[in-house]
Design an enzyme around this catalytic site. Sequence first.
Site, PDB file in Angstrom:
ATOM      1  N   SER A  53       1.415   3.028   5.039  1.00 25.63           N
ATOM      2  CA  SER A  53       2.257   3.674   6.058  1.00 25.63           C
ATOM      3  C   SER A  53       2.930   2.694   7.005  1.00 25.63           C
ATOM      4  O   SER A  53       3.385   3.084   8.082  1.00 25.63           O
ATOM      5  CB  SER A  53       1.449   4.703   6.860  1.00 25.63           C
ATOM      6  OG  SER A  53       0.920   5.693   6.001  1.00 25.63           O
ATOM      7  N   GLY A  91       0.792  -1.218   0.000  1.00 25.64           N
ATOM      8  CA  GLY A  91       0.000   0.000   0.000  1.00 25.64           C
ATOM      9  C   GLY A  91       0.826   1.271   0.000  1.00 25.64           C
ATOM     10  O   GLY A  91       2.065   1.252   0.053  1.00 25.64           O
ATOM     11  N   HIS A  92       0.126   2.395  -0.032  1.00 30.55           N
ATOM     12  CA  HIS A  92       0.759   3.708  -0.130  1.00 30.55           C
ATOM     13  C   HIS A  92       1.583   4.020   1.119  1.00 30.55           C
ATOM     14  O   HIS A  92       1.229   3.644   2.232  1.00 30.55           O
ATOM     15  CB  HIS A  92      -0.294   4.800  -0.349  1.00 30.55           C
ATOM     16  CG  HIS A  92      -1.305   4.877   0.742  1.00 30.55           C
ATOM     17  ND1 HIS A  92      -2.382   4.040   0.824  1.00 30.55           N
ATOM     18  CD2 HIS A  92      -1.400   5.708   1.814  1.00 30.55           C
ATOM     19  CE1 HIS A  92      -3.106   4.349   1.886  1.00 30.55           C
ATOM     20  NE2 HIS A  92      -2.524   5.356   2.513  1.00 30.55           N
ATOM     21  N   ASN A  93       2.696   4.691   0.897  1.00 36.06           N
ATOM     22  CA  ASN A  93       3.606   5.172   1.955  1.00 36.06           C
ATOM     23  C   ASN A  93       4.378   4.061   2.655  1.00 36.06           C
ATOM     24  O   ASN A  93       5.101   4.328   3.617  1.00 36.06           O
ATOM     25  CB  ASN A  93       2.865   5.983   3.032  1.00 36.06           C
ATOM     26  CG  ASN A  93       2.134   7.173   2.484  1.00 36.06           C
ATOM     27  OD1 ASN A  93       2.455   7.669   1.410  1.00 36.06           O
ATOM     28  ND2 ASN A  93       1.124   7.643   3.207  1.00 36.06           N
TER      29      ASN A  93
END
EC number: 2.3.1.191
Length: 364
Positions: A276, A256-258
């Site tokens: 994250s 996922g993102h980050n």
Amino acid sequence: MKLQELADLLGGTLHGDGSLEFARPLPPVEAGSADLAVAMQPELLGDLGRSPARVGLLANGTEPPEGTLDAWVCVGRPRYALHRLTGALGQEPFVAPGIHPTAVVEPGAEVSPDASLGAFVYVGPRARIGRGARILNHVSIGQDAVIGEDTLLHPGVRVGERVRIGARVIIHSNAALGADGFSFVTPEPGSVEHARSSGSGKVSSFNEHIARIHSLGSVVVGDDVEIGANTCIDKGTLTDTCIGSGTKIDDLVMIGHNVRIGMLCMICGQVGIAGSTVIGNGVVLAGGVGVADHAKIGDHAVVGARSGVMGEIPEKEVWMGYPARPRKETMEIFVYQSKLKALFREVSDFRKAFASFLEDGRGK
């Protein structure tokens, strides 16, 4: 290949005639008379008696059954020997030198003169393709993306805009790097926020509208990374999603993102890593592990298959289970669970005996 050449390649010990040749390595039950019987696991030695192969590859400290092989090579670390053997005999995927006539290279893109672009490749504006890169058919590379030296992209790979990929990276078919992150918000606190904060077990706040949080970051992949088929790595929201050098990612992985993954990690198939999350160096996530958002996994930790990581795992620890706990605790839980049936039976028998005791007491 001659057996002596094999011994030199693997740093192994030759037993017998080194001039004997073999055509290809195979398990003993599949090897023919012209093949190399690979029996580096002790349980495979018995299969040599049913194999017509006359040469073999064994582990140190083992010998073939009498009368089975004419010559063999012994090695100290079988799996690493397999790495060297397959590396020497493996065939690289074909891509013709230069740029295929059907490839599209947009104005402003830079393609190294010795890079290779296969059929129907698309290279977006201002993208840069490094020296010796091999881009196979039907790959798309977005604007401002960077592909490092000697990187190999298999058919159907999708590289989004501004994604930066290091040197000697291998990305397998249909992997997608640089999709927007799964990041959304409701104008007022919605069902997810209420479920997290209330603790009541019921949702009383509902999603009236769901708005996208756009991904301004991208994806950065270090050197010597391998990414499996159909794996997806999302862009970061404000910063980049990062994959450290030397990390190996299996097929069907979702990142996922980050997310930040350190160097020399091994991420096995069907792992899902929510946004994250921070993963240290040398971490191993076995198949099907799920990692919640904002989790932290310390350097060199190992997480067992199908585990669910909810919070923080210290460095160098082995965790497993759902939710994941230190391995010793999880194994204790498994042991106690296996005894539950007997425990309930004993409790039931005790209740019956106690009830009978009370009845006898009242009777007196």
